[in-house]
Structures are given as C-alpha cells and as structure tokens.
Design a protein around this motif. Structure first.
Motif, mmCIF file in Angstrom:
data_model
loop_
_atom_site.group_PDB
_atom_site.id
_atom_site.type_symbol
_atom_site.label_atom_id
_atom_site.label_comp_id
_atom_site.label_asym_id
_atom_site.label_seq_id
_atom_site.Cartn_x
_atom_site.Cartn_y
_atom_site.Cartn_z
ATOM 1 N N ILE A 69 -30.911 10.457 -16.402
ATOM 2 C CA ILE A 69 -30.026 11.291 -17.211
ATOM 3 C C ILE A 69 -29.553 12.504 -16.422
ATOM 4 C CG2 ILE A 69 -29.938 12.803 -19.237
ATOM 5 C CD1 ILE A 69 -31.762 10.857 -20.665
ATOM 6 N N VAL A 70 -30.482 13.184 -15.740
ATOM 7 C CA VAL A 70 -30.113 14.384 -14.983
ATOM 8 C C VAL A 70 -29.180 14.032 -13.828
ATOM 9 C CG1 VAL A 70 -31.009 16.245 -13.548
ATOM 10 C CG2 VAL A 70 -32.204 15.615 -15.637
ATOM 11 N N SER A 71 -29.441 12.939 -13.144
ATOM 12 C CA SER A 71 -28.583 12.541 -12.019
ATOM 13 C C SER A 71 -27.172 12.211 -12.492
ATOM 14 C CB SER A 71 -29.193 11.343 -11.293
ATOM 15 O OG SER A 71 -30.468 11.659 -10.770
ATOM 16 N N SER A 72 -27.079 11.455 -13.584
ATOM 17 C CA SER A 72 -25.764 11.101 -14.112
ATOM 18 C C SER A 72 -25.023 12.324 -14.640
ATOM 19 C CB SER A 72 -25.912 10.057 -15.232
ATOM 20 O OG SER A 72 -26.563 8.895 -14.763
ATOM 21 N N ALA A 73 -25.744 13.180 -15.370
ATOM 22 C CA ALA A 73 -25.114 14.374 -15.920
ATOM 23 C C ALA A 73 -24.661 15.317 -14.809
ATOM 24 C CB ALA A 73 -26.079 15.093 -16.861
ATOM 25 N N SER A 74 -25.448 15.434 -13.756
ATOM 26 C CA SER A 74 -25.067 16.307 -12.643
ATOM 27 C C SER A 74 -23.798 15.814 -11.970
ATOM 28 C CB SER A 74 -26.209 16.392 -11.630
ATOM 29 O OG SER A 74 -27.357 16.970 -12.208
ATOM 30 N N VAL A 92 -27.983 20.510 -7.706
ATOM 31 C CA VAL A 92 -28.900 19.390 -7.908
ATOM 32 C C VAL A 92 -28.500 18.211 -7.028
ATOM 33 C CG1 VAL A 92 -29.734 17.696 -9.583
ATOM 34 C CG2 VAL A 92 -29.529 20.091 -10.245
ATOM 35 N N ILE A 93 -27.210 17.952 -6.937
ATOM 36 C CA ILE A 93 -26.728 16.811 -6.163
ATOM 37 C C ILE A 93 -26.973 17.000 -4.665
ATOM 38 C CG2 ILE A 93 -24.655 15.531 -5.480
ATOM 39 C CD1 ILE A 93 -23.562 16.010 -8.267
#
Length: 299
Positions: A112-117, A179-180
C-alpha cells in the motif's frame, strides 16, 4: 599478386573507437535527439536570451535585474521554501521508509505504501492545489469541521494561501518522493553488518552512529537535494494556490514571459530561468557526487 583485391583502408584508432561507440549506443539515438530538441535547445535559447536586449544586442542588464528588487527576493523565497520542504520531506519520508521496511516484504502495508508513494509523488499541479483548497481552504471541509468543534483555524493565524500553506502542500508530495528514492538505500544495508556489530557487543545506537549512519548519510543528503530541486522547479501548484501572491521564481518567469506584468520583458524572464538552471545544476552535481560515494557501500 596479380588479381588480388586492394587492401582495405586502415581507419585511424580514433575513428574506429567512435564507430564502435556509435554502433554500441545506437539505441540511445532517439533519446539523444529527443533530449536535444526539448531540453538542450531551450537551454541554449534561455542562456543566449539572458544576455540580449529586445533588439538582440549584448547586455548584462537582464542578469542585474534578475538579482535585484522583487526578483532577487523571489530567489530567496524559492530557496527558503525548497530547503524547508526538502528537509521536512527528507526526515519524515526516511522515517516512513524505515518503518515500512520493518514490515513483511510481501505484506499488505508495504504494498500500500509503495503504491501510494508512486501516485502521490506525481500528484501535483492544479489538481493538488484544488484538493487542498477544498480541504484546508477558508471554506474547506476540514476547516468547517474544526469550526464546528470550536477551533477557528484561520482565526488562529493559519492561512493556506501563504508561504506556510505552500510549504504544507509541497511536503505532501515531498514525503512520498523521499520514500521512493531513499528506500533502495535502506534495502542496501546488509544484515551481516548489524549481526557483526551485535556479536561485538555494540548497542543499537552505536550501530547506527558508527555503521548505519555514515553509510546512509550520503544517500540521505542526495535524496534531500533531489527534493530541493523538485520543490525549486515546481510552478503550477504554487500559482494555482496563491495566484502569484507569494514571490517564487517560476511564477515570476511565467508572468514575465506571458507579459502579465511588464510587456517586452521576456529576456528578463530568461535571465531568471538561467538563474534557476544554475541552481538546479549545482544541486544535481552535488547529488551525483553523493550518489557516487553512496554506491561504494550500497552497490
């Protein structure tokens, strides 16, 4: 001997190396052409125009004007805004990336965090400004909800359409970008380093201070510089949010080039653009140097 074909001409070593390089990098040709047309040519036009008057004669008045009065202050404001949002985004984004990496590699939280970022880091411009106006504007949803609870957000000194408001909006997309770009550095930390430190009796603070911190510092600073360049060059979000009330260099350039302030001042806008190019080039040069240092350990 008679009838034998003539010997093939011997090419110089430099010509052979050039032909070999072109053959091996032929696939880069479309990219180089695209970059030259849409990046290289505009940069050359900006640099030349910055030293020309309206008649095409050489002058340095544009450079002088770009560093004076409200245009000089716009550079200061842009640098302050970029430095502030880059620092906040780098710190908060690094903490978020570290927290996410502590979860399961194939867990729902990391996905979720990776996609949202990936989505939020590219969510900008007018839609982002409208989203914040509808949320934290003077008649926004959150503002009205807080007023109903007895909290007067704007009466307490907050204003979305000021330097503080732009900073909040910029941090919104700076954190996911951090984050990315910083997650690969955290993933590059080897578990053997931590285990070796623990076996030698090191505490968690000693491991971070003596091993993890020095290794992660170059990529952290490099990521922060990337965030700085990202905020420094942003235009549409700040313009849609404040209509140019807050003096930022991209907004000043847009006003000069379009003639909204003073007619026939396009070359002054190009001088401001040259200043932006120099600032971003310096930042990206330091970024590349730090990335090179980080690759020694994380490569």
């Amino acid at each position: 001997p008679r009838g034998a074909p003539p010997p093939a001409p011997v090419r110089p070593a430099s010509a052979r190396r050039l032909l070999k390089w072109l053959t091996g990098h032929f696939g880069l040709l479309p990219f180089l052409v695209y970059t030259g047309v849409f990046l290289g040519a505009p940069v050359v036009m900006v640099v030349l125009g910055a030293f020309q008057d309206n008649d095409g004669a050489f002058t340095t008045e544009n450079i002088t004007g770009a560093l004076a009065d409200q245009y000089g202050r716009s550079f200061v404001t842009s640098i302050e805004l970029s430095a502030l949002t880059a620092t906040l985004g780098a710190v908060l984004g690094a903490l978020l990336a570290h927290a996410v990496l502590g979860s399961k590699p194939d867990g729902l939280l990391r996905k979720i965090v990776s996609s949202a970022s990936g989505v939020l880091a590219n969510f900008g411009g007018v839609p982002l400004a409208f989203a914040f106006i509808a949320t934290l504007g003077s008649i926004g949803i959150v503002t009205k909800a807080l007023t109903g609870l007895g909290v007067d957000l704007y009466g307490g000194g907050f204003n979305l359409f000021t330097f503080t408001g732009i900073s909040i909006v910029y941090v919104y997309f700076q954190i996911p970008l951090m984050v990315i770009v910083f997650t690969p550095a955290l993933e590059g930390m080897r578990e053997q380093w931590r285990e070796a430190a623990e076996n030698l009796g090191a505490t968690k603070w000693q491991y971070f201070r003596l091993i993890a911190g020095p290794v992660l510092l170059p990529p952290f600073l490099a990521s922060a510089l990337l965030l700085f360049a990202n905020a420094f060059s942003a235009y549409a979000t700040a313009y849609a949010l404040t209509s140019g009330v807050v003096p930022l260099v991209p907004i000043q350039i847009g006003s000069l080039v379009s003639g909204n302030v003073v007619a026939d001042q396009q070359n002054l806008g190009k001088a401001l653009g040259l200043g932006m190019i120099l600032v971003v080039a310096l930042v990206m040069a330091i970024y590349a140097w730090m990335q090179k240092r980080a690759s020694r350990w994380l490569g």
